[in-house]
Scaffold this motif. Structure first.
Motif, PDB file in Angstrom:
ATOM      1  N   LEU A  93       0.819  -1.212   0.000  1.00 34.42           N
ATOM      2  CA  LEU A  93       0.000   0.000   0.000  1.00 34.42           C
ATOM      3  C   LEU A  93       0.855   1.266   0.000  1.00 34.42           C
ATOM      4  O   LEU A  93       0.506   2.263  -0.647  1.00 34.42           O
ATOM      5  CB  LEU A  93      -0.931  -0.011   1.215  1.00 34.42           C
ATOM      6  N   ALA A  94       1.972   1.238   0.746  1.00 40.50           N
ATOM      7  CA  ALA A  94       2.828   2.428   0.807  1.00 40.50           C
ATOM      8  C   ALA A  94       3.438   2.723  -0.558  1.00 40.50           C
ATOM      9  O   ALA A  94       3.547   3.890  -0.962  1.00 40.50           O
ATOM     10  CB  ALA A  94       3.923   2.226   1.854  1.00 40.50           C
ATOM     11  N   ARG A  95       3.815   1.671  -1.265  1.00 44.50           N
ATOM     12  CA  ARG A  95       4.347   1.890  -2.612  1.00 44.50           C
ATOM     13  C   ARG A  95       3.278   2.420  -3.554  1.00 44.50           C
ATOM     14  O   ARG A  95       3.533   3.254  -4.420  1.00 44.50           O
ATOM     15  CB  ARG A  95       4.921   0.574  -3.149  1.00 44.50           C
ATOM     16  N   THR A  96       2.078   1.907  -3.392  1.00 42.17           N
ATOM     17  CA  THR A  96       0.971   2.334  -4.270  1.00 42.17           C
ATOM     18  C   THR A  96       0.628   3.806  -4.070  1.00 42.17           C
ATOM     19  O   THR A  96       0.392   4.537  -5.042  1.00 42.17           O
ATOM     20  CB  THR A  96      -0.275   1.469  -3.999  1.00 42.17           C
ATOM     21  N   PRO A 121       3.534   9.543  -2.455  1.00 45.36           N
ATOM     22  CA  PRO A 121       3.329  10.766  -3.248  1.00 45.36           C
ATOM     23  C   PRO A 121       4.222  10.861  -4.478  1.00 45.36           C
ATOM     24  O   PRO A 121       3.815  11.436  -5.491  1.00 45.36           O
ATOM     25  CB  PRO A 121       3.645  11.875  -2.241  1.00 45.36           C
ATOM     26  N   ASP A 122       5.442  10.286  -4.395  1.00 47.05           N
ATOM     27  CA  ASP A 122       6.322  10.343  -5.563  1.00 47.05           C
ATOM     28  C   ASP A 122       5.772   9.557  -6.734  1.00 47.05           C
ATOM     29  O   ASP A 122       6.092   9.833  -7.890  1.00 47.05           O
ATOM     30  CB  ASP A 122       7.704   9.799  -5.192  1.00 47.05           C
ATOM     31  N   LYS A 123       4.953   8.533  -6.439  1.00 49.61           N
ATOM     32  CA  LYS A 123       4.353   7.725  -7.505  1.00 49.61           C
ATOM     33  C   LYS A 123       2.979   8.246  -7.913  1.00 49.61           C
ATOM     34  O   LYS A 123       2.367   7.732  -8.840  1.00 49.61           O
ATOM     35  CB  LYS A 123       4.234   6.268  -7.056  1.00 49.61           C
ATOM     36  N   ASN A 124       2.478   9.225  -7.160  1.00 45.90           N
ATOM     37  CA  ASN A 124       1.143   9.783  -7.455  1.00 45.90           C
ATOM     38  C   ASN A 124       1.207  11.304  -7.492  1.00 45.90           C
ATOM     39  O   ASN A 124       0.523  11.992  -6.706  1.00 45.90           O
ATOM     40  CB  ASN A 124       0.136   9.321  -6.395  1.00 45.90           C
ATOM     41  N   PRO A 125       2.022  11.872  -8.365  1.00 49.60           N
ATOM     42  CA  PRO A 125       2.154  13.343  -8.395  1.00 49.60           C
ATOM     43  C   PRO A 125       0.852  14.044  -8.749  1.00 49.60           C
ATOM     44  O   PRO A 125       0.609  15.169  -8.309  1.00 49.60           O
ATOM     45  CB  PRO A 125       3.230  13.573  -9.463  1.00 49.60           C
ATOM     46  N   GLU A 136      -4.550  13.989  -1.814  1.00 48.14           N
ATOM     47  CA  GLU A 136      -5.176  12.699  -1.513  1.00 48.14           C
ATOM     48  C   GLU A 136      -4.111  11.624  -1.284  1.00 48.14           C
ATOM     49  O   GLU A 136      -4.199  10.838  -0.333  1.00 48.14           O
ATOM     50  CB  GLU A 136      -6.082  12.268  -2.662  1.00 48.14           C
ATOM     51  N   ALA A 137      -3.086  11.585  -2.152  1.00 45.99           N
ATOM     52  CA  ALA A 137      -2.023  10.594  -2.001  1.00 45.99           C
ATOM     53  C   ALA A 137      -1.256  10.822  -0.703  1.00 45.99           C
ATOM     54  O   ALA A 137      -0.921   9.869   0.008  1.00 45.99           O
ATOM     55  CB  ALA A 137      -1.073  10.655  -3.192  1.00 45.99           C
ATOM     56  N   GLU A 138      -0.982  12.078  -0.379  1.00 48.59           N
ATOM     57  CA  GLU A 138      -0.261  12.379   0.862  1.00 48.59           C
ATOM     58  C   GLU A 138      -1.053  11.937   2.084  1.00 48.59           C
ATOM     59  O   GLU A 138      -0.495  11.352   3.022  1.00 48.59           O
ATOM     60  CB  GLU A 138       0.041  13.875   0.942  1.00 48.59           C
ATOM     61  N   ALA A 139      -2.360  12.203   2.067  1.00 47.05           N
ATOM     62  CA  ALA A 139      -3.207  11.816   3.202  1.00 47.05           C
ATOM     63  C   ALA A 139      -3.277  10.298   3.342  1.00 47.05           C
ATOM     64  O   ALA A 139      -3.189   9.751   4.449  1.00 47.05           O
ATOM     65  CB  ALA A 139      -4.609  12.406   3.028  1.00 47.05           C
ATOM     66  N   LYS A 140      -3.441   9.611   2.207  1.00 45.61           N
ATOM     67  CA  LYS A 140      -3.507   8.142   2.227  1.00 45.61           C
ATOM     68  C   LYS A 140      -2.188   7.556   2.732  1.00 45.61           C
ATOM     69  O   LYS A 140      -2.161   6.638   3.567  1.00 45.61           O
ATOM     70  CB  LYS A 140      -3.794   7.603   0.820  1.00 45.61           C
ATOM     71  N   PHE A 141      -1.093   8.076   2.205  1.00 48.20           N
ATOM     72  CA  PHE A 141       0.234   7.591   2.592  1.00 48.20           C
ATOM     73  C   PHE A 141       0.469   7.791   4.089  1.00 48.20           C
ATOM     74  O   PHE A 141       0.996   6.924   4.779  1.00 48.20           O
ATOM     75  CB  PHE A 141       1.292   8.331   1.772  1.00 48.20           C
ATOM     76  N   LYS A 142       0.030   8.927   4.601  1.00 51.16           N
ATOM     77  CA  LYS A 142       0.181   9.221   6.028  1.00 51.16           C
ATOM     78  C   LYS A 142      -0.641   8.253   6.875  1.00 51.16           C
ATOM     79  O   LYS A 142      -0.172   7.732   7.891  1.00 51.16           O
ATOM     80  CB  LYS A 142      -0.241  10.664   6.311  1.00 51.16           C
TER      81      LYS A 142
END
Length: 337
Positions: free
Chosen positions: A25-28, A31-35, A40-46
């Motif tokens: 999930l972290a790779r998915t 943020p670097d993979k979801n510019p 949304e990517a930052e919040a999910k990653f956090k």
């Protein structure tokens, strides 16, 4: 937040399950993979990082399972009581504070530390296998004369924990107990020599623990030169019991009963795991495999203090080896009517 749902795992997930899910999930959602996903990517990653950081730590996970997010902030429900030694107190984990790590730093440390390792099976000591990072590969390709960073110049890696089995009786797991365990560990000194250290640890076994429950002591495993100390994890295992078998949260008893008692009724007395004598009235006609269920006399449920599973008594009817002619006649007369 539901950390288990965020990581897409169930509440019985092992550390390996958590690692696999977090890595995927972290790779998915990195943020670097979801510019284009931005916030949304930052919040999910956090959220994913915070969930793994809590659930992969036995102490934080125990507090979260019992008190939720409020417990991690040191604000448990009134009158609650923590199950962790560092957070224990009559008012719950009021001294427990969890501050989430920076998601990027945590992810980088995770990826750096989760590399292949081998073990000496006799001593269960950590041994690093040969590994080449992508950064070193690029460096070697550009300059074969570049040396690897020294131990002091690179971040120390933490080896996987040492796991040891801790056998407990059913009574100990039902009632809770404290066990003192003498451990030895290898510690590397600055001159490179290994010294054996001995220590006595106390494990507090809580009522309702089951096979597979893990108790971790930070930095109590071997310490090898150039690496952080290993953690020491005790994995609970259960000794066989003469009377009871644990199935989920239910206790199962196989009870033999004579044919006359199966037909005419009787009262049996069971000794419970906490030492009580429990009378059980058998009023119905009992057939082989017949079962009586007594609610709230089973296994303590950790997540629901004061509640227990069921006691299930399964009967096996014993028949007489022989009958006299008068007994046969009496049975025919009674049963025939």
């Amino acid at each position: 937040m539901d950390y288990y749902n965020i990581l897409k795992v169930n509440r019985n997930a092992t550390l390996e399950d958590l690692k696999k899910s977090y890595r995927r999930l972290a790779r998915t959602w990195h943020p670097d993979k979801n510019p284009t996903a931005g916030a949304e990517a930052e919040a999910k990653f956090k959220q994913i990082t915070e969930a793994y950081e809590v659930l992969s730590d036995p102490e934080k996970r125990a507090v979260y399972d019992q008190y939720g997010e409020e417990g991690l902030k040191g604000m448990p429900p009134p009158g609650s009581y923590s199950c962790t030694s560092t957070a224990a107190g009559p008012s719950g984990p009021s001294n427990f504070r969890y501050n989430p790590s920076d998601p990027d730093d945590f992810f980088n440390e995770f990826m750096a530390s989760n590399k292949p390792y081998t073990f000496d099976q006799d001593r269960r000591r950590f041994q690093p296998t040969h590994r080449t990072s992508a950064r070193n590969s690029r460096s070697e390709a550009s300059s074969s004369s570049q040396k690897e960073p020294s131990t002091s110049a690179r971040q120390l890696e933490k080896p996987p924990p040492v796991e040891k089995t801790l056998m407990c009786s059913l009574e100990e797991l039902y009632n809770g107990t404290k066990k003192k365990l003498k451990i030895t560990r290898n510690v590397a000194k600055p001159d490179g020599k290994l010294e054996v250290e001995t220590e006595v640890l106390q494990v507090e076994v809580l009522p309702g623990w089951k096979r597979g429950t893990k108790v971790t002591f930070d930095n109590k495993g071997d310490t090898l030169h150039g690496y952080l100390p290993q953690d020491l994890t005790f994995v609970i295992d259960m000794k066989p019991h003469d009377t009871y078998t644990l199935e989920g949260n239910n206790l199962l008893v196989s009870q033999e009963i004579a044919l006359v008692d199966a037909l005419a009724g009787t009262t049996i007395n069971l000794k419970t795991l906490d030492g009580r004598s429990l009378p059980v009235s058998v009023d119905e006609v009992v057939r082989p495999g017949h079962e009586i269920v007594i609610e709230n006399e089973g296994w303590p449920i950790r997540k629901e203090p004061g509640k227990k599973g069921s006691l299930r008594i399964r009967f096996d009817v014993t028949f007489p080896m022989r009958l006299s002619s008068s007994q046969r006649a009496a049975i025919r007369r009674i049963m025939g009517s």
